[in-house]
Enzyme design. Structure first.
Site, PDB file in Angstrom:
ATOM      1  N   HIS A 252      43.510  35.266  50.879  1.00 38.80           N
ATOM      2  CA  HIS A 252      44.279  36.721  49.993  1.00 38.80           C
ATOM      3  C   HIS A 252      45.573  37.002  51.103  1.00 38.80           C
ATOM      4  O   HIS A 252      46.079  38.074  50.643  1.00 38.80           O
ATOM      5  CB  HIS A 252      43.134  37.568  50.195  1.00 38.80           C
TER       6      HIS A 252
ATOM      7  N   HIS B  11      50.454  40.275  52.777  1.00 35.16           N
ATOM      8  CA  HIS B  11      48.736  40.540  51.352  1.00 35.16           C
ATOM      9  C   HIS B  11      49.198  40.471  50.257  1.00 35.16           C
ATOM     10  O   HIS B  11      49.773  41.444  50.011  1.00 35.16           O
ATOM     11  CB  HIS B  11      48.800  42.540  52.450  1.00 35.16           C
TER      12      HIS B  11
END
Length: 148
Positions: free
Chosen positions: A57, A72
Site C-alpha cells: 500500500h 501512499h
C-alpha cells in the site's frame, strides 16, 4: 532541484484534502495528494532512485541526491494486509521515474469504506522547498511538484 512525478492518474487535490491528520497537517512532510481515477491501474515511481521501503500500500524511493519520496496508496490501506495490491518491483530495486511499482484498483479500496486518495510526500523537506504543485487532472508520469 528534484522533479516529482504523479504516481497515479487522477485529480491533484492537495494534502489538506487527505482524510488523515498525519498527512493533511503536513506532519510527514510537504507535498500533495491525488484523488485517483477509479478502476485498475499502476502506481509508478515518482523519481528515479532506489526503492528503500515497499509495502503493498505504500513505498519510498530515494534518489541519488538522498531525497526520499513517499507514495501512499489510499488511507488506512495497511489494514488490507496487501489485498487488492500487486507488487511490480521489489525493495532494493533501482527504478526509473515513471516505472510501474504497484498494481492496484482504487475502486476496491473505496468499496471497502476507505479513501483511495494518494498522498505524495517529500520526506524531511521544508514546506518552502516544495513548489509548483500541480492542480486539476494529472496522468501518471506528469510533473506533480518541484523540490528545491
Amino acid at each position: 532541484m528534484t522533479t516529482v512525478l504523479a504516481p497515479v492518474e487522477g485529480a491533484a487535490v492537495g494534502l489538506a484534502a487527505v482524510p488523515d491528520p498525519v498527512f493533511s497537517a503536513g506532519m510527514v512532510g510537504p507535498g500533495t495528494a491525488i484523488d485517483p481515477s477509479r478502476g485498475p491501474g499502476e502506481a509508478v515511481a515518482p523519481i528515479t532512485g532506489k526503492i528503500m521501503k515497499l509495502h503493498p500500500h505504500a513505498y519510498v524511493i530515494v534518489g541519488d541526491d538522498g531525497r526520499g519520496v513517499l507514495v501512499h496508496l489510499g488511507i488506512d490501506t495497511v489494514q488490507l494486509k496487501g489485498r487488492g495490491f500487486r507488487l511490480l518491483a521489489a525493495e532494493g530495486d533501482r527504478v526509473s521515474a515513471g516505472q510501474p511499482v504497484v498494481a492496484w484498483d482504487p475502486t476496491e479500496i473505496e468499496a471497502g469504506g476507505r479513501s483511495p486518495v494518494c498522498p505524495v510526500v517529500a520526506l524531511d523537506a521544508l514546506d518552502s522547498a516544495v513548489t509548483a504543485l500541480a492542480e486539476g487532472t494529472v496522468r501518471a508520469g506528469d510533473e506533480l511538484f518541484q523540490w528545491t
